[in-house]
Design a protein around this motif. Structure first.
Motif, short mmCIF file in Angstrom:
data_model
loop_
_atom_site.label_atom_id
_atom_site.label_comp_id
_atom_site.label_asym_id
_atom_site.label_seq_id
_atom_site.Cartn_x
_atom_site.Cartn_y
_atom_site.Cartn_z
N TYR A 165 4.06 1.61 -6.10
CA TYR A 165 3.93 1.39 -7.54
C TYR A 165 3.14 2.54 -8.14
O TYR A 165 2.44 3.26 -7.45
N ILE A 166 3.28 2.72 -9.44
CA ILE A 166 2.61 3.83 -10.14
C ILE A 166 1.50 3.25 -10.99
O ILE A 166 1.74 2.46 -11.91
N GLY A 171 -6.31 1.53 -13.33
CA GLY A 171 -5.52 0.32 -13.14
C GLY A 171 -4.40 0.15 -14.13
O GLY A 171 -3.83 -0.93 -14.24
N GLU A 172 -4.05 1.21 -14.87
CA GLU A 172 -3.01 1.13 -15.87
C GLU A 172 -1.71 1.70 -15.31
O GLU A 172 -1.71 2.67 -14.55
N VAL A 173 -0.56 1.13 -15.75
CA VAL A 173 0.74 1.62 -15.33
C VAL A 173 0.95 3.02 -15.87
O VAL A 173 0.62 3.33 -17.02
N TYR A 177 4.45 10.75 -11.44
CA TYR A 177 4.72 10.53 -10.01
C TYR A 177 3.47 10.77 -9.16
O TYR A 177 3.31 10.17 -8.10
N ASN A 178 2.59 11.64 -9.62
CA ASN A 178 1.36 11.91 -8.86
C ASN A 178 0.47 10.68 -8.76
O ASN A 178 -0.46 10.65 -7.94
N ASP A 179 0.70 9.68 -9.62
CA ASP A 179 -0.08 8.44 -9.56
C ASP A 179 0.59 7.38 -8.69
O ASP A 179 0.08 6.26 -8.59
N MET A 180 1.72 7.70 -8.07
CA MET A 180 2.41 6.72 -7.23
C MET A 180 1.64 6.52 -5.93
O MET A 180 1.24 7.49 -5.28
N ILE A 181 1.42 5.28 -5.57
CA ILE A 181 0.68 4.95 -4.35
C ILE A 181 1.36 3.80 -3.63
O ILE A 181 2.15 3.06 -4.21
N VAL A 182 1.05 3.69 -2.33
CA VAL A 182 1.39 2.51 -1.55
C VAL A 182 0.09 1.93 -1.00
O VAL A 182 -0.86 2.68 -0.74
N LEU A 241 13.09 10.03 -8.37
CA LEU A 241 12.02 9.24 -7.77
C LEU A 241 11.65 8.05 -8.65
O LEU A 241 11.33 8.22 -9.83
N MET A 242 11.71 6.85 -8.09
CA MET A 242 11.33 5.59 -8.72
C MET A 242 12.16 5.26 -9.96
O MET A 242 11.94 4.26 -10.62
#
Length: 647
Positions: A165-166, A171-173, A177-182, A241-242
């Protein structure tokens, strides 16, 4: 032309030469056709094997990163006991996880509603990397209970990886893409087995993308990673991506291969598939990541795989024509010389037919077929003679081998007896504390109300002591099982010496037996660090302190940390009975005990030394100390020099 045909018919040498050459042309064409087809298949299979190996290496690298996340998160969850569930401790642990793991994107610890009444309904802390520093904060109140990183571990009731999720550090959407984490989430439970929150550790998807992109066996090859629904998590085309899945914009009529690949990857299968990507024939090697619902594939263009084979064709065709011409000339020369009788060869071959294997058959200098045949038979005679001699030697060797096998069988029998004795000892050492614990549990269950509180506490301490004893024996057996194997650990963690000593003091004071106190002396700066492995270093020190504490009935146990040149030395000394000289000689021998009837398996100190040696250091017993026992745990000082290893 007619005159040439008549000449060939009249001359046997020409007739045989052209006939052999014509036959060879047919054989060459058929053989080379099969060879080229087989070579193409072998080149393709070799390339696929290479791609599979690269994919396997990539998956192992990604699994290694996920292993680190799981280990760090589970360790933190284990340390967060009821007594440490205060806001400051939770914030400290979140910061500590991110500080000790520079590849982590962040770590959050979120508690159940109203867990801290004075903090309100929401309480969540978050630690993350900000440049070269680590920031940790108590987040502003927001509804995180429906967030995927919190909801999934609670719903499943076990540690789990969640879909990518990004989300930014606040904690904001996000759309970046650099904010995408698992994330890997672990439910926090209290002593009553009640869920009280979730600890979640994040990995940056761009960082994983860099790891995956390193594996590129061919110029135009690339890797992709799909999520559970087929969405692109990693792809060289960042516009997908995403935002798109593998099925987006595919034509079901002409791109069935890519659709099948997508379904295979989503279902978690692994294998190899021929596909067309943008009109180019490619080979896709794919497999799933077992820890998470993701799948990775390595896409290689067929033209890259067969590039060497194509170049080979341009070289072999001229060589083939040249070779046929050489064969024709050679045949003419050979046939012209094949006029001599073969009677002499027949007489010479009679040596073998009469059974004279040991008699020498002379060789000849002739280079034609007859001469080579005679020389081959001469070699055969020598080979037969040598073979008979080798059979005699083999008989002698077989006899000796049988004797060695009998000796090895005797050793195996003795080893089996030693194994049985060891299993009996292990059974006794584990069964005794279990019986004690079972007995106390029966007492507490039947007469809990009538037992004084002090006696209950004493019973609980005894049960805890026996539980720790069982845990120690299991850990030592695991370490001993890896002895002699090529075990590698990460010795590049940043370890603070002062924190190690503080951690040892905490464990010493909170774990039984509560016999004597511990003194500490740290002769280095408070911020002094070395490159080592926290887990193995602390386990080794815990074992040394446990032994010192167990055998010391009065006096003290002391832990000292200091530097000596290119090493850092931890000294554990006590005022116990000490160790006699006879026992010192086999102090670090596996399964050796000073008293065969004493508690333990004889694995503590040998496994302790094994863990220290994996750190690049050494464990020694200080014979100069006479007031009890003193052990020196020595590890390399990364500030004193590079590539230092104790011999």
């Amino acid at each position: 032309m007619k005159g040439l045909l008549n000449l060939i018919k009249r001359r046997l040498s020409l007739k045989l030469s052209f006939g052999i050459t014509l036959f060879l042309v047919v054989i060459f064409i058929v053989s080379l056709g099969i060879l080229f087809a087989r070579s193409r298949q072998m080149v393709k299979e070799g390339a696929i094997a290479r791609a599979e190996q690269e994919l396997e290496n990539m998956v192992e690298r990604v699994n290694g990163a996920m292993n680190v996340v799981e280990a760090a998160t589970n360790t933190a969850e284990w340390h967060l006991t009821d007594t440490q569930l205060v806001p400051d401790s939770i914030l400290h642990y979140a910061r500590r996880i991110v500080t000790m793991n520079p590849n982590f994107d962040g770590c959050s610890i979120s508690m159940e509603p109203n867990f801290f009444p004075q903090r309100g309904r929401y309480f969540s802390v978050y630690a993350y990397h900000d440049g070269d520093s680590v920031r940790a904060k108590i987040e502003e109140p927001y509804d995180y209970f429906d967030k995927v990183y919190y909801k999934m571990p609670i719903t499943l009731g076990k540690p789990s990886w969640v879909e990518a999720y990004i989300e930014n550090a606040d904690g904001e959407v996000s759309d970046d893409y650099n904010d995408m984490i698992v994330s890997f989430g672990v439910p926090l439970v209290n002593s009553k087995k009640e869920v009280i929150g979730v600890i979640s550790t994040d990995l940056s998807m761009p960082w994983l993308s860099e790891i995956v992109s390193e594996f590129k066996p061919y110029p135009n090859s690339y890797c992709v990673m799909l999520g559970a629904d087929g969405q692109y998590l990693i792809h060289p085309d960042t516009t997908k991506l995403m935002r798109k899945t593998i099925f987006t914009d595919l034509d079901p009529q002409t791109q069935q291969d890519l659709i099948s690949l997508g379904h295979e990857m989503i279902e978690g299968n692994q294998g190899i598939m021929n596909v067309k990507v943008k009109g180019k024939r490619c080979i896709a090697v794919y497999r799933s990541l077992k820890r998470a619902p993701w799948s990775v594939a390595l896409i290689c263009q067929e033209k890259d795989i067969l590039a060497g084979y194509t170049k080979l064709l341009y070289i072999l065709i001229p060589l083939l024509v040249f070779g046929l011409l050489v064969i024709l000339a050679f045949c003419l020369n050979v046939v012209n010389n094949m006029v001599r009788p073969i009677n002499s060869l027949t007489r010479k071959l009679s040596y073998i037919t009469n059974g004279h294997y040991n008699e020498h058959i002379p060789t000849t200098s002739r280079r034609d077929v007859i001469g080579r045949l005679q020389n081959l038979f001469a070699e055969m005679q020598m080979a037969l003679s040598a073979h008979i001699s080798s059979l005699q030697d083999m008989y002698a060797a077989t006899k000796q081998m049988n004797e060695e096998l009998e000796e090895a069988n005797e050793h195996a029998r003795k080893a089996d007896e030693q194994k049985n004795e060891f299993l009996k000892d292990v059974t006794h050492q584990i069964r005794t504390p279990l019986n004690i614990m079972n007995g106390f549990i029966q007492v507490l269950r039947d007469d809990y109300e009538s037992i004084p509180k002090d006696e209950v506490n004493s019973i609980l301490d005894t049960m805890q002591t026996n539980a720790i004893s069982i845990s120690r024996m299991v850990n030592m057996l695991l370490v001993a099982a890896n002895t002699g194997k090529n075990v590698k650990i990460n010795t590049m963690e940043t370890v603070n010496i002062q924190k190690v000593v503080d951690f040892m003091r905490f464990l010493y004071e909170t774990n039984p037996p509560f016999s004597v106190g511990m003194l500490t002396e740290v002769c280095v700066a408070e911020d002094f660090t070395v490159r080592s492995n926290w887990d193995f270093l602390t386990k080794a020190l815990i074992e040394l302190l446990y032994n010192a504490k167990k055998y010391t009935k009065e006096g003290y146990v002391k832990l000292t940390a200091k530097t000596e040149g290119m090493t850092v030395v931890f000294e554990v000394e006590d005022t116990g009975p000490g160790i006699n000289e006879e026992t010192q000689q086999r102090l670090f021998d596996t399964f050796a005990k000073g008293d065969v009837f004493a508690e333990g398996l004889g694995l503590g100190l040998p496994c302790c030394r094994q863990m220290v040696r994996l750190l690049g250091g050494e464990l020694k017993y200080d014979t100069s100390y006479t007031n009890g026992s003193r052990f020196k745990l020595i590890i390399p000082n990364s500030h004193g020099g590079d590539d230092f290893r104790l011999q």
